[in-house]
Design a protein around this motif. Sequence first.
Motif, short mmCIF file in Angstrom:
data_model
loop_
_atom_site.label_atom_id
_atom_site.label_comp_id
_atom_site.label_asym_id
_atom_site.label_seq_id
_atom_site.Cartn_x
_atom_site.Cartn_y
_atom_site.Cartn_z
N LEU A 45 -10.62 -7.30 -4.71
CA LEU A 45 -9.24 -7.74 -4.91
C LEU A 45 -8.63 -8.29 -3.63
CD1 LEU A 45 -6.95 -7.73 -7.04
CD2 LEU A 45 -6.25 -5.54 -6.07
N PHE A 75 -9.48 2.30 -5.15
CA PHE A 75 -10.02 1.49 -4.06
C PHE A 75 -11.48 1.17 -4.24
CE2 PHE A 75 -6.33 3.04 -1.55
CZ PHE A 75 -5.77 1.78 -1.46
N LEU A 84 -2.33 -2.53 -11.16
CA LEU A 84 -2.07 -1.47 -10.20
C LEU A 84 -0.84 -1.77 -9.37
CD1 LEU A 84 -5.69 -0.89 -8.87
CD2 LEU A 84 -4.43 0.58 -10.43
N PHE A 85 -0.48 -3.04 -9.29
CA PHE A 85 0.60 -3.43 -8.40
C PHE A 85 1.86 -3.83 -9.16
CE2 PHE A 85 -3.47 -4.17 -6.54
CZ PHE A 85 -3.36 -3.45 -5.38
N LEU A 90 -6.81 -4.92 -12.09
CA LEU A 90 -6.35 -4.52 -10.76
C LEU A 90 -4.92 -4.95 -10.52
CD1 LEU A 90 -9.66 -5.35 -9.00
CD2 LEU A 90 -8.66 -3.10 -9.25
N CYS A 105 -0.24 -10.52 -1.09
CA CYS A 105 0.90 -9.66 -1.43
C CYS A 105 1.69 -9.35 -0.18
CB CYS A 105 0.38 -8.38 -2.09
SG CYS A 105 1.63 -7.24 -2.63
N ILE A 136 0.70 -0.46 0.20
CA ILE A 136 0.65 -0.63 -1.26
C ILE A 136 0.72 0.73 -1.94
CG2 ILE A 136 -0.82 -1.36 -3.18
CD1 ILE A 136 -1.93 -3.52 -1.24
#
Lengths: 275, 234
Positions: free
Chosen positions: B36, B30, A47-48, A44, B43, A6
């Motif tokens: 999460l 993190f 973030l992706f 969050l 993902c 990631i």
Amino acid sequence: MNLQGILNEIEHTDPEFYERTSQRRHILKSFGSKVALAALPFALGSLFKKAYGKSTDLVLDTLNFALTLEYLEAEFYMMGNNASGLIPAGPAVNALAKIGADEAAHVNFLKTAISAAGGTPVAKPTFDFSGGNGSGNGPFKTAFTDYDLFLAVAQTFEDTGVRAYKGQAGNLMASNDVLTAALNIHSVEARHASHIRQMRKARGAAVKPWITGSDSGGIGAAVQASYNGEDVTTQAGINILNINGKSISSNAASEAFDEPLTKMDILAIVDPFIV
Amino acid sequence: MKEELKENELATLQSAGVSRRRFLAYAGAFAGAGLLVSSVTSCKRDDSNVLPMPAGAVDLGSGDYGILNYAYALEQLEAAFYTEVISKPYSGIDSGELMLLTDIRDHEIAHREFFKNALGSNAIQNLEVDFSSIDFTSRASVLGTAKAFEDLGVQAYNGAGKLIANADYLVIAGKIVSVEARHAAYIRDLLTNGTFADSTDANGMDMAMDPAAVLSIAGKYLKTKVSANNLPTT
């Protein structure tokens, strides 16, 4: 995908990513309440996301637009539920309390989500539920003393809310979490609309849980803009009327699909209610 | 977690040319990422963990066509159910219920046929249903099943939205899901008045469900097995 994967993808997508999101990381630390935890994926999730700049602004603008509509609904039900003598004793009391609670929860959720995503929730407008643009003398001025009119306005707000969320879905595609949350609110507004319509029907209105043609269910011209365009019977170029030889009437063909409205359409509809 | 990252990853990151400031930003990210887990695990970028397709299963396909076929499969199920309900109405049905359940049948047929035409040559075959668990003479059995199908349909469309790439298809799904939600609320109220939105969570929101979970429930009512193995997952 592992965490390093990631990181690599983010780094590859946007080398400046972490500078941009530092503010959001600070916001993360302030989470605590239940609703905040539910909204956490927005922070969050960002973030992706591969979408930045304009699409992030678009998502936040869209959430604030939704928040404005939820403020409208939440305050309307709060006032109705608190109006003495308006709602008859019986199941209506619980039903309208449930709907009001859902709308208030949507307000809280959206405010938290907007903050989590790095935006600023808009302030609650001042409302004129008479639909008089602040004069207090609009067509719905007796909505908190005339129960049938109250339900008529409620139906219109719910049906309009469904059309509003539907019209904004495309603007939320940059964020899976935000899109899913909006869809999860959208379908609840439709559940509310269905029930309010049944409440009106029980009091004699000619109305079904779904929208037939562009019929407001006898409410009249003052709310017609909320129903215009619901009467289409062609979807994506496919004629639904008697499709493939099946007996599908024009009423059923229109009822089977709810139609979106643009932000501009919606703002014009709610404008008389906002001072 | 933050400390571990500092210990274990700093050298790697620095050797890869990542600045200390940026590394600390990673670590900060993190610090919140423990919450999460579900998002991260969903993902998936590789297809190496795809389950084998059950023998004889109908593959919904991939991409937007796969999602449209997924919707088509669910609409086939619903349309077949309400066709049966209207062809032999349960005992004690009143005229109002019969009228609105007939409306619902027509809506579901309209949805089914719409997807069939929209998909054209990409459409999956007609699915065989298995309604042996439903007592069509019983109001409670019929409405209980209807409630399950409608709520499942809402959760399915809500979960599928993020999997759709084409904005026009997303709007179509939106046009249908709110009608399913109107159905769901009506059916719930027929069973117990006032329960129209008892499907919601603490935030007053419906819940979304992924295709695999939806199909594991819907599969009970399908003789033809359906595979979602090639559908998008993000």
